[in-house]
Design an enzyme around this catalytic site. Structure first.
Site, mmCIF file in Angstrom:
data_model
loop_
_atom_site.group_PDB
_atom_site.id
_atom_site.type_symbol
_atom_site.label_atom_id
_atom_site.label_comp_id
_atom_site.label_asym_id
_atom_site.label_seq_id
_atom_site.Cartn_x
_atom_site.Cartn_y
_atom_site.Cartn_z
ATOM 1 N N HIS A 229 17.721 64.945 2.745
ATOM 2 C CA HIS A 229 19.161 64.909 2.437
ATOM 3 C C HIS A 229 19.828 64.811 3.408
ATOM 4 O O HIS A 229 19.455 64.927 4.735
ATOM 5 C CB HIS A 229 19.582 66.035 1.386
ATOM 6 C CG HIS A 229 19.467 67.399 2.360
ATOM 7 N ND1 HIS A 229 20.643 68.059 2.335
ATOM 8 C CD2 HIS A 229 18.386 67.945 2.682
ATOM 9 C CE1 HIS A 229 20.328 69.181 3.120
ATOM 10 N NE2 HIS A 229 19.217 69.248 3.330
ATOM 11 N N HIS B 178 26.066 66.295 -4.555
ATOM 12 C CA HIS B 178 25.165 66.135 -3.512
ATOM 13 C C HIS B 178 23.963 65.354 -3.882
ATOM 14 O O HIS B 178 23.380 65.799 -4.978
ATOM 15 C CB HIS B 178 24.599 67.488 -2.751
ATOM 16 C CG HIS B 178 24.038 67.265 -1.468
ATOM 17 N ND1 HIS B 178 24.721 66.631 -0.461
ATOM 18 C CD2 HIS B 178 22.925 67.698 -1.058
ATOM 19 C CE1 HIS B 178 23.825 66.767 0.512
ATOM 20 N NE2 HIS B 178 22.910 67.527 0.431
ATOM 21 N N CYS C 113 26.208 60.084 1.003
ATOM 22 C CA CYS C 113 24.838 60.249 0.771
ATOM 23 C C CYS C 113 24.263 59.470 -0.455
ATOM 24 O O CYS C 113 22.921 59.289 -0.439
ATOM 25 C CB CYS C 113 24.480 61.802 0.560
ATOM 26 S SG CYS C 113 25.527 62.755 -0.550
#
Length: 158
Positions: A35, A23, A111
């Protein structure tokens, strides 16, 4: 858990080791990151859910809340290839992204790509990785039309 050997600085890209994936976040300062996550409130579960929805949201939360018990580190891996934007500019653009819904596709516009765009001002597509996992080749350009469109949207609001 914490990160390896240095304190994050505003504009740094943070890589969080999840059990089955990485992540990514961008350090904003004062313990906060932004995020890409689902629209719910649970950060730990939210980052996993962002893989399942094409339009997750950018959130600003404490790094310790986002990382939970997972190990994390600063990973500005493209600094050796490209100069990052000035920190003030990175943070200004990042602030404008908070609460924005962004296009997400785990294998193409994820991401990591989002935060590479924020830090370097580039749309980057990883073509290949060497044995150490470092990027061996990348293409800059409009490979990801969605990433470019999101970046254009953010910059036009400045």
């Amino acid at each position: 858990m914490g990160q390896d050997n240095c304190k994050p600085q505003p504009g740094d890209i943070i890589e969080i080791d999840r059990p089955y994936y990485q992540h990514w976040a961008l350090y904003m300062g004062n313990g906060y990151v932004i995020h890409v996550t689902d629209k719910g409130d649970a950060s730990i579960l939210g980052s996993m859910a962002s893989v399942q929805t094409p339009w997750p949201k950018v959130k600003k939360e404490l790094l310790m809340k986002v990382a939970g018990c997972d190990k994390w580190r600063v990973n500005n891996k493209y600094d050796r290839n490209w100069s990052p934007r000035p920190v003030k500019e990175i943070i200004q653009v990042a602030e404008k992204c908070i609460d924005m819904e962004v296009h997400y596709a785990v294998n193409s516009i994820n991401c990591e790509h989002f935060f590479i765009r924020l830090r370097y001002g580039l749309a980057v597509y990883v073509l290949d990785k060497d044995a150490d996992g470092d990027t061996a080749a990348a293409v800059i350009g409009a490979v990801f039309a969605g990433a470019v469109a999101v970046a254009a949207m953010v910059l036009s609001k400045m």
